[in-house]
Design a protein around this motif. Structure first.
Motif, mmCIF file in Angstrom:
data_model
loop_
_atom_site.group_PDB
_atom_site.id
_atom_site.type_symbol
_atom_site.label_atom_id
_atom_site.label_comp_id
_atom_site.label_asym_id
_atom_site.label_seq_id
_atom_site.Cartn_x
_atom_site.Cartn_y
_atom_site.Cartn_z
ATOM 1 N N ASP A 191 -8.818 7.589 3.555
ATOM 2 C CA ASP A 191 -8.832 6.860 2.291
ATOM 3 C C ASP A 191 -9.297 7.812 1.190
ATOM 4 O O ASP A 191 -10.466 8.181 1.133
ATOM 5 C CB ASP A 191 -9.785 5.672 2.396
ATOM 6 C CG ASP A 191 -9.801 4.801 1.157
ATOM 7 O OD1 ASP A 191 -9.210 5.178 0.127
ATOM 8 O OD2 ASP A 191 -10.420 3.720 1.225
ATOM 9 N N SER A 228 -9.888 7.326 -1.810
ATOM 10 C CA SER A 228 -10.897 6.781 -2.724
ATOM 11 C C SER A 228 -12.314 7.071 -2.221
ATOM 12 O O SER A 228 -13.279 6.918 -2.952
ATOM 13 C CB SER A 228 -10.702 5.280 -2.935
ATOM 14 O OG SER A 228 -11.111 4.550 -1.800
ATOM 15 N N MET A 278 0.827 -1.194 0.000
ATOM 16 C CA MET A 278 0.000 0.000 0.000
ATOM 17 C C MET A 278 0.867 1.253 0.000
ATOM 18 O O MET A 278 0.528 2.250 0.586
ATOM 19 C CB MET A 278 -0.882 0.002 1.232
ATOM 20 C CG MET A 278 -2.105 -0.821 1.055
ATOM 21 S SD MET A 278 -3.521 0.203 1.163
ATOM 22 C CE MET A 278 -4.356 -0.483 2.522
ATOM 23 N N ASN A 290 1.491 3.374 -2.317
ATOM 24 C CA ASN A 290 0.942 4.523 -3.023
ATOM 25 C C ASN A 290 -0.398 4.974 -2.477
ATOM 26 O O ASN A 290 -1.101 5.737 -3.123
ATOM 27 C CB ASN A 290 0.802 4.197 -4.520
ATOM 28 C CG ASN A 290 2.156 4.133 -5.176
ATOM 29 O OD1 ASN A 290 3.045 4.863 -4.804
ATOM 30 N ND2 ASN A 290 2.302 3.247 -6.135
ATOM 31 N N ARG A 291 -0.767 4.502 -1.312
ATOM 32 C CA ARG A 291 -2.058 4.878 -0.725
ATOM 33 C C ARG A 291 -2.136 6.392 -0.559
ATOM 34 O O ARG A 291 -1.236 7.019 -0.024
ATOM 35 C CB ARG A 291 -2.224 4.198 0.627
ATOM 36 C CG ARG A 291 -3.581 4.447 1.225
ATOM 37 C CD ARG A 291 -3.834 3.492 2.357
ATOM 38 N NE ARG A 291 -5.189 3.695 2.819
ATOM 39 C CZ ARG A 291 -5.503 3.924 4.067
ATOM 40 N NH1 ARG A 291 -4.574 3.934 4.984
ATOM 41 N NH2 ARG A 291 -6.750 4.126 4.403
ATOM 42 N N ASN A 292 -3.201 6.958 -1.035
ATOM 43 C CA ASN A 292 -3.468 8.389 -0.912
ATOM 44 C C ASN A 292 -2.420 9.255 -1.618
ATOM 45 O O ASN A 292 -2.193 10.393 -1.230
ATOM 46 C CB ASN A 292 -3.603 8.787 0.562
ATOM 47 C CG ASN A 292 -4.651 7.972 1.279
ATOM 48 O OD1 ASN A 292 -5.718 7.693 0.732
ATOM 49 N ND2 ASN A 292 -4.366 7.559 2.500
#
Length: 110
Positions: free
Chosen positions: A46, A48, A1, A3-5
């Motif tokens: 998050d 997304s 994860m 590259n999260r956000n």
């Protein structure tokens, strides 16, 4: 994860580079909130599920809020000095550029 956000982080970095994000000294602050009321600095944030971006510009608040699938609303309850139009326009442009890149959860629902 890893590259999260990543889009939210890139957006805040670009704004920070162009506008110091210190409300006490510069009068500008940005808050990014997801639909679960997590802020961009929270571990559970998050992008997304991004709900709104709050732009505090000196004593004024501008909000870019998700409304429908790919529709956002820009709102404010302020009178804006003509000298501030350029800065607000540039900040909104930076925000919009990065919001377009996010893979929103609601885009994946069929």
């Amino acid at each position: 994860m890893m590259n999260r956000n990543k889009n939210t982080k890139a957006m805040l970095e670009e704004i920070k580079k162009n506008y110091p994000l210190d409300y006490k000294t510069e009068g500008i602050r940005i808050e990014v909130v997801d639909e679960n009321n997590n802020y961009d600095y929270d571990a559970d944030f998050d992008e997304s599920k991004l709900w709104e971006v709050r732009i505090f510009y000196f004593d004024k608040l501008f909000t870019i809020r998700h409304k429908y699938v790919d529709l956002f609303e820009i709102s404010d309850d302020n009178y804006l000095d003509i000298r501030d139009l350029d800065d607000i326009g540039k900040i909104i442009n930076i925000v919009g550029k990065h919001l377009k890149k996010i893979n929103y959860e609601w885009r994946n629902i069929e």
